[in-house]
Scaffold this active site. Structure first.
Site, mmCIF file in Angstrom:
data_model
loop_
_atom_site.group_PDB
_atom_site.id
_atom_site.type_symbol
_atom_site.label_atom_id
_atom_site.label_comp_id
_atom_site.label_asym_id
_atom_site.label_seq_id
_atom_site.Cartn_x
_atom_site.Cartn_y
_atom_site.Cartn_z
ATOM 1 N N ASP A 1 0.797 -1.205 0.011
ATOM 2 C CA ASP A 1 0.060 -0.028 -0.105
ATOM 3 C C ASP A 1 0.716 1.255 0.077
ATOM 4 O O ASP A 1 1.258 1.618 0.980
ATOM 5 C CB ASP A 1 -0.803 -0.036 1.197
ATOM 6 C CG ASP A 1 -1.804 1.208 1.281
ATOM 7 O OD1 ASP A 1 -1.702 2.095 0.494
ATOM 8 O OD2 ASP A 1 -2.500 1.313 2.542
ATOM 9 N N GLU B 1 31.711 9.850 1.048
ATOM 10 C CA GLU B 1 32.569 10.037 2.261
ATOM 11 C C GLU B 1 31.623 10.438 3.151
ATOM 12 O O GLU B 1 31.670 11.525 3.482
ATOM 13 C CB GLU B 1 33.722 10.901 1.885
ATOM 14 C CG GLU B 1 34.701 10.733 1.108
ATOM 15 C CD GLU B 1 35.877 11.871 1.250
ATOM 16 O OE1 GLU B 1 37.028 11.382 0.384
ATOM 17 O OE2 GLU B 1 35.486 12.784 1.543
ATOM 18 N N GLU C 1 35.395 16.235 -6.599
ATOM 19 C CA GLU C 1 34.631 16.123 -5.177
ATOM 20 C C GLU C 1 33.670 17.418 -4.851
ATOM 21 O O GLU C 1 34.032 18.435 -4.815
ATOM 22 C CB GLU C 1 35.575 16.053 -3.979
ATOM 23 C CG GLU C 1 35.294 15.950 -2.497
ATOM 24 C CD GLU C 1 36.223 16.075 -1.386
ATOM 25 O OE1 GLU C 1 37.485 16.379 -1.655
ATOM 26 O OE2 GLU C 1 35.910 16.089 -0.488
ATOM 27 N N HIS D 1 30.690 14.003 1.402
ATOM 28 C CA HIS D 1 31.317 14.422 0.114
ATOM 29 C C HIS D 1 31.294 13.598 -0.920
ATOM 30 O O HIS D 1 31.125 12.277 -0.520
ATOM 31 C CB HIS D 1 32.561 14.888 0.160
ATOM 32 C CG HIS D 1 33.071 15.539 1.413
ATOM 33 N ND1 HIS D 1 34.333 15.825 2.075
ATOM 34 C CD2 HIS D 1 32.185 16.638 1.764
ATOM 35 C CE1 HIS D 1 34.129 16.628 3.196
ATOM 36 N NE2 HIS D 1 32.954 17.296 2.829
ATOM 37 N N GLU E 1 34.333 9.471 10.273
ATOM 38 C CA GLU E 1 34.048 9.248 8.972
ATOM 39 C C GLU E 1 34.308 7.761 8.574
ATOM 40 O O GLU E 1 35.253 7.314 8.937
ATOM 41 C CB GLU E 1 35.052 10.212 8.312
ATOM 42 C CG GLU E 1 34.626 10.053 6.671
ATOM 43 C CD GLU E 1 35.675 11.215 5.965
ATOM 44 O OE1 GLU E 1 35.373 12.481 6.413
ATOM 45 O OE2 GLU E 1 36.255 11.072 4.623
ATOM 46 N N GLU F 1 29.924 11.487 6.909
ATOM 47 C CA GLU F 1 30.258 11.633 8.315
ATOM 48 C C GLU F 1 29.251 11.440 9.051
ATOM 49 O O GLU F 1 28.078 11.624 8.670
ATOM 50 C CB GLU F 1 31.098 12.962 8.422
ATOM 51 C CG GLU F 1 32.227 13.116 7.574
ATOM 52 C CD GLU F 1 32.605 14.585 7.421
ATOM 53 O OE1 GLU F 1 33.904 15.091 7.116
ATOM 54 O OE2 GLU F 1 32.076 15.637 7.647
ATOM 55 N N GLU G 1 36.866 12.159 12.998
ATOM 56 C CA GLU G 1 36.641 13.384 12.472
ATOM 57 C C GLU G 1 37.173 14.452 13.542
ATOM 58 O O GLU G 1 37.349 14.504 14.704
ATOM 59 C CB GLU G 1 35.345 13.888 11.720
ATOM 60 C CG GLU G 1 35.527 13.535 10.234
ATOM 61 C CD GLU G 1 36.325 14.518 9.542
ATOM 62 O OE1 GLU G 1 36.668 15.416 10.061
ATOM 63 O OE2 GLU G 1 36.634 14.212 8.323
ATOM 64 N N ARG H 1 31.176 18.802 -2.356
ATOM 65 C CA ARG H 1 31.536 19.062 -0.882
ATOM 66 C C ARG H 1 30.304 19.587 -0.125
ATOM 67 O O ARG H 1 30.301 19.529 1.127
ATOM 68 C CB ARG H 1 32.739 19.771 -0.305
ATOM 69 C CG ARG H 1 34.064 19.220 -0.830
ATOM 70 C CD ARG H 1 35.321 19.929 -0.530
ATOM 71 N NE ARG H 1 35.394 20.348 0.813
ATOM 72 C CZ ARG H 1 35.941 19.519 1.702
ATOM 73 N NH1 ARG H 1 36.613 18.370 1.354
ATOM 74 N NH2 ARG H 1 35.821 19.826 3.155
ATOM 75 N N ARG I 1 39.934 23.287 0.795
ATOM 76 C CA ARG I 1 38.804 22.500 1.336
ATOM 77 C C ARG I 1 37.567 23.386 1.754
ATOM 78 O O ARG I 1 36.604 22.904 2.440
ATOM 79 C CB ARG I 1 39.148 21.866 2.813
ATOM 80 C CG ARG I 1 40.257 20.628 2.619
ATOM 81 C CD ARG I 1 40.470 19.986 3.418
ATOM 82 N NE ARG I 1 40.017 18.526 3.574
ATOM 83 C CZ ARG I 1 40.846 17.449 2.818
ATOM 84 N NH1 ARG I 1 41.728 17.736 2.329
ATOM 85 N NH2 ARG I 1 40.246 16.445 2.716
#
Ligand code: GLU
Ligand code: MG
Length: 444
Positions: free
Chosen positions: A53, A132, A333, A245, A196, A134, A189, A335, A316
């Protein structure tokens, strides 16, 4: 008629003494759901699908069209290692959702991702994704409910005894590997109680499936250790939040077509178009990759999370980073996403953005050198740097104004997603928060 793969799965299930099979699927908001069938129903599940359902599932269907079919994907067969084996093991299969007319259901996020992957395939590309995620581990009270304290005060790459998450993390990794999910590494981390676990890169659909499994396993194993795992993006003011990421690359006949050894940054023109597509659609991508009110408390300066729509080969603080690994490992990447995101939707939307960049031959401009956090408002204006949305509401408006991503979601998913998220925003907006009481009650 069963195909070979389905027959193999049934045989394997019998060999492993499976008694129950969990049929799993993900709703539009990214919740993992399941229905258990007994092993003798497995053949029927493969042949006809299992009726359920859909009207009770968030964002699926209206009451008068509630019947839906779960069709298990044999490639996702695995055992739940933490369930008892005596009297019969528990296996799972991830499903696609079909209508009673035998059509793929347009509100199924897995189907939506399949559609964008097929679009990429038609252009000659296969997407690979390395996620990745976390997360935080919290203490629990005597009834197993999360308390407000994290389990340690450790920081980046710390070891035991500062790292009190090592045993839970070890068991999470072992369990995922037993389920056939390859893990690259895991670590403490930056924030207290934050960790992570990096999943090995794989094709786009498996990456989303693996992320759903990862979140389930992390919660289950944490509980076995008397802990609570959360994917809430920013549990604490003044500490790093949790990101998801997504490392992405496109392959053509087993060759990474993001790589160009003759380019100064090792990036092909195709990779640059893809980056430009991600930058172009970044504000709307937030509506899917940063789906909660809390997500926007993470996207602030100073905590390794992106604020501006920039790219770089080192920093970063940027939205997109090009990791040093070149050649076949060349990748982009992204982020901004956080682990509250529905992995199917954010991977589909990121790919769609990149493909749009390729189709429109977009160019990403120059990568930035300095940390984006340190730029003055004038410098930002001079460099033409735009910022990510500052709230869920802003992000939803950006999605509403992004015809490419709206079209990718389709009317059904777009409408249901928007409706649910606008309600979430409105409920939050009209609350009176503790901060307001402290700031205003005594002073105004
Ligand atoms: N926790 C940071 C974030 O919110 C990322 C830290 C890192 O670079 O791994 O995205
Ligand atoms: Mg990290």
């Amino acid at each position: 008629m069963l195909n070979l793969r389905q027959k193999e799965v049934i045989k394997r299930a019998h060999e492993l003494n499976v008694r129950f099979v969990r049929l799993q699927f993900t709703d539009i908001l990214g919740n993992f759901k399941n229905l258990a069938i007994t092993i003798n129903q497995l053949e029927r599940a493969f042949e006809e699908g299992i009726l359920f359902d859909g009207s009770s599932i968030q964002g699926f269907t209206r009451i008068h069209e509630s019947d839906m079919y779960l069709r298990p994907d044999p490639d996702t067969f695995t055992i739940f290692p933490w369930r008892p084996k005596e009297g019969g093991a528990v296996a799972r299969l991830i499903c696609d959702i079909y209508t009673p007319q035998g059509e793929p259901f347009v509100g199924c996020p897995r189907y939506l991702l399949r559609r964008v992957l097929a679009e990429a395939k038609a252009m000659g590309y296969s997407l690979y994704v390395g996620p990745e995620p976390e997360f935080f581990l919290f203490e629990t009270d005597e009834r197993g409910r999360p308390r407000k304290e994290t389990i340690d005060t450790g920081s980046y790459f710390d070891l035991s005894p500062l790292d009190r998450g090592e045993d839970a993390r070890r068991d999470i990794v072992i369990t995922l590997e037993e389920m056939g999910i390859q893990i690259e590494s895991s670590h403490h981390e930056v924030a207290p109680g934050q960790y992570e676990i990096d999943l090995h890169f794989t094709d786009g659909l498996s990456a989303a499936d693996h992320l759903m499994t990862f979140k389930l396993v992390t919660k289950v194993i944490a509980k076995k250790h008397g802990l609570h795992a959360t994917f809430m993006p920013k549990p604490f003011f003044g500490e790093n939040g949790s990101g998801l990421h997504l490392h992405q690359s496109l392959y053509q006949n087993e060759v990474n077509v993001f790589a160009d050894p003759d380019d100064e940054k090792g990036l092909s023109a195709l990779a640059r178009h893809y980056i430009a597509g991600l930058l172009h659609h970044a504000p709307a991508l937030c509506a899917l990759g940063n789906p909660t009110v809390n997500s926007y408390k993470r996207l602030v300066s100073g905590y390794e999370a992106p604020v501006d729509i920039t790219w770089s080969d080192q920093d970063r603080s940027t939205l997109i980073r090009i990791p040093a690994a070149g050649g076949q490992s060349t990748r982009v990447e992204l982020r901004s996403p956080d682990p509250a995101a529905n992995p199917y939707l954010i991977i589909a939307a990121a790919l769609k953005s990149g493909l749009d960049g390729i189709q429109q031959r977009m160019t990403p401009g120059k990568p930035i050198r300095e940390s984006a956090y340190e730029l003055s408002p004038e410098e930002r204006q001079r460099l033409g740097i735009r910022s990510l949305p500052g709230s869920l509401r802003e992000a939803l408006d950006c999605l509403a104004n992004d015809p490419v991503l709206r079209e990718m979601l389709g009317e059904h998913t777009y409408d249901h997603y928007m409706k649910a998220k606008l309600i979430e925003w409105e409920v939050y907006r009209t609350q009176v928060h503790q901060w307001e009481i402290e700031q205003y009650l005594g002073n105004i």
